[in-house]
Design an enzyme around this catalytic site. Structure first.
Site, PDB file in Angstrom:
ATOM      1  N   PRO A  17       0.866  -1.309  -0.016  1.00 31.98           N
ATOM      2  CA  PRO A  17       0.037  -0.037  -0.023  1.00 31.98           C
ATOM      3  C   PRO A  17       0.749   1.242   0.070  1.00 31.98           C
ATOM      4  O   PRO A  17       1.719   1.299   0.898  1.00 31.98           O
ATOM      5  CB  PRO A  17      -0.681  -0.107   1.380  1.00 31.98           C
ATOM      6  CG  PRO A  17      -0.522  -1.336   1.991  1.00 31.98           C
ATOM      7  CD  PRO A  17       0.594  -1.865   1.081  1.00 31.98           C
ATOM      8  N   GLU A  18       0.752   1.996  -0.957  1.00 30.45           N
ATOM      9  CA  GLU A  18       1.074   3.392  -0.994  1.00 30.45           C
ATOM     10  C   GLU A  18       0.006   4.391  -0.827  1.00 30.45           C
ATOM     11  O   GLU A  18      -1.288   3.705  -0.351  1.00 30.45           O
ATOM     12  CB  GLU A  18       1.990   3.863  -2.081  1.00 30.45           C
ATOM     13  CG  GLU A  18       3.249   2.793  -2.085  1.00 30.45           C
ATOM     14  CD  GLU A  18       4.318   3.188  -3.152  1.00 30.45           C
ATOM     15  OE1 GLU A  18       4.206   4.358  -3.669  1.00 30.45           O
ATOM     16  OE2 GLU A  18       4.980   2.280  -3.618  1.00 30.45           O
TER      17      GLU A  18
END
Length: 275
Positions: free
Chosen positions: A2-3
């Site tokens: 996840p960014e």
DNA sequence: GTCATTGTTGCAGG
DNA sequence: CCCTGCAACAATGA
């Protein structure tokens, strides 16, 4: 992994599914998930209602009606699922929030790298993690005036500087490689060698990449799924990340993979020149 | 058994 | 004190 766009996708999913719901019960199966006192976390969260789910850079902010916020960082593989199906819970489910509609909000994390912390909502700016975050893409603070001095005071390579969340926040390893490819800058360029035009281009490319990432529902490079279990398709739009050995989409030169600041780094050795 | 993977933190050394 | 580089950490799969 996840960014910012992935966290934004999770935020939207949770708002659609758990906003306004009361948390009837909390089970923490992996004690290290919680930064701080676990018993106090359970005590404060139980009986509260989720008023809103927000985000700051890669931090998910689950606001409660008791004046506290759960600060949640997904790190590599943290995920949220909302389901009433007992099969949604497995050995990697480390926090289970039972809601007043019978559904459970389940935090799942194969690597156990993610963390949650309870913090007073009106004091979030003073939280150690939140406090030092630099401007994030698509925000009003993400301007040339703000970013130039933050970037130019470093002489280390630009890739490392862009990954430093205190310089600017939100970009992780995937999107930094994509942004630098887009603006044709070599990842090992010393940050203080950049021109005004370079910095302006990085700002614009960062905004574009984050926007595209959010519109694509995040990327599924390893195992990312959003709150509803759907996979994003940003990974189909990546130009260099994970593309070593394949032709550069712009010039056809073979994409190389090197280590920069200890991180796997993908770039085009022809297009991306050291400044 | 070794290595690579991630973001973050803390520390050694210049 | 500031800056940079690097190890460590969590767990897992190749």
């Amino acid at each position: 992994m996840p960014e910012m766009p992935e966290v934004e996708t999770v935020k939207r999913g949770l708002n659609a599914q758990v906003k306004g719901r009361k948390i009837m019960h909390v089970e923490i199966r992996y004690q290290n998930l919680i930064t701080g006192d676990v018993e106090q976390f359970i005590e404060f969260v139980t009986g509260s209602t989720i008023t809103d789910v927000g985000r700051r850079a890669k931090f998910l902010l689950i606001h409660l009606d008791n004046g506290y916020t759960i600060i949640s960082h997904l790190r590599m593989e943290g995920r949220y699922r909302v389901s009433a199906d007992p099969a949604a819970i497995d050995k990697h489910s480390h926090a289970i929030f039972t809601l007043d509609n019978g559904q459970k909000m389940i935090y799942n994390d194969v690597r156990k790298f993610g963390r949650m912390q309870l913090w007073p909502t009106d004091d979030l700016q003073n939280n150690k993690s939140i406090q030092k975050l630099g401007p994030e893409p698509l925000s009003s603070e993400f301007t040339f005036k703000n970013l130039k001095p933050r970037i130019m005071r470093h002489r280390k390579d630009i890739k490392t500087v862009l990954l430093d969340q205190s310089v600017m926040s939100g970009l992780g390893n995937i999107y930094v490689d994509e942004v630098l490819w887009k603006v044709k800058i070599h990842p090992e360029t010393p940050a203080n060698h950049l021109t005004d035009e370079n910095i302006q281009a990085i700002i614009e490319a960062s905004n574009e990449e984050m926007k595209m990432g959010i519109e694509s529902g995040g990327s599924t490079v390893r195992s990312y799924v959003d709150a509803t279990g759907h996979t994003g398709h940003m990974q189909d739009r990546l130009k260099v990340y994970g593309k070593e050995g394949t032709p550069c989409p712009r010039c056809g030169t073979e994409i190389k993979k090197i280590k920069v600041g200890g991180r796997g780094t993908h770039f085009c050795p022809y297009c991306q020149v050291v400044q």
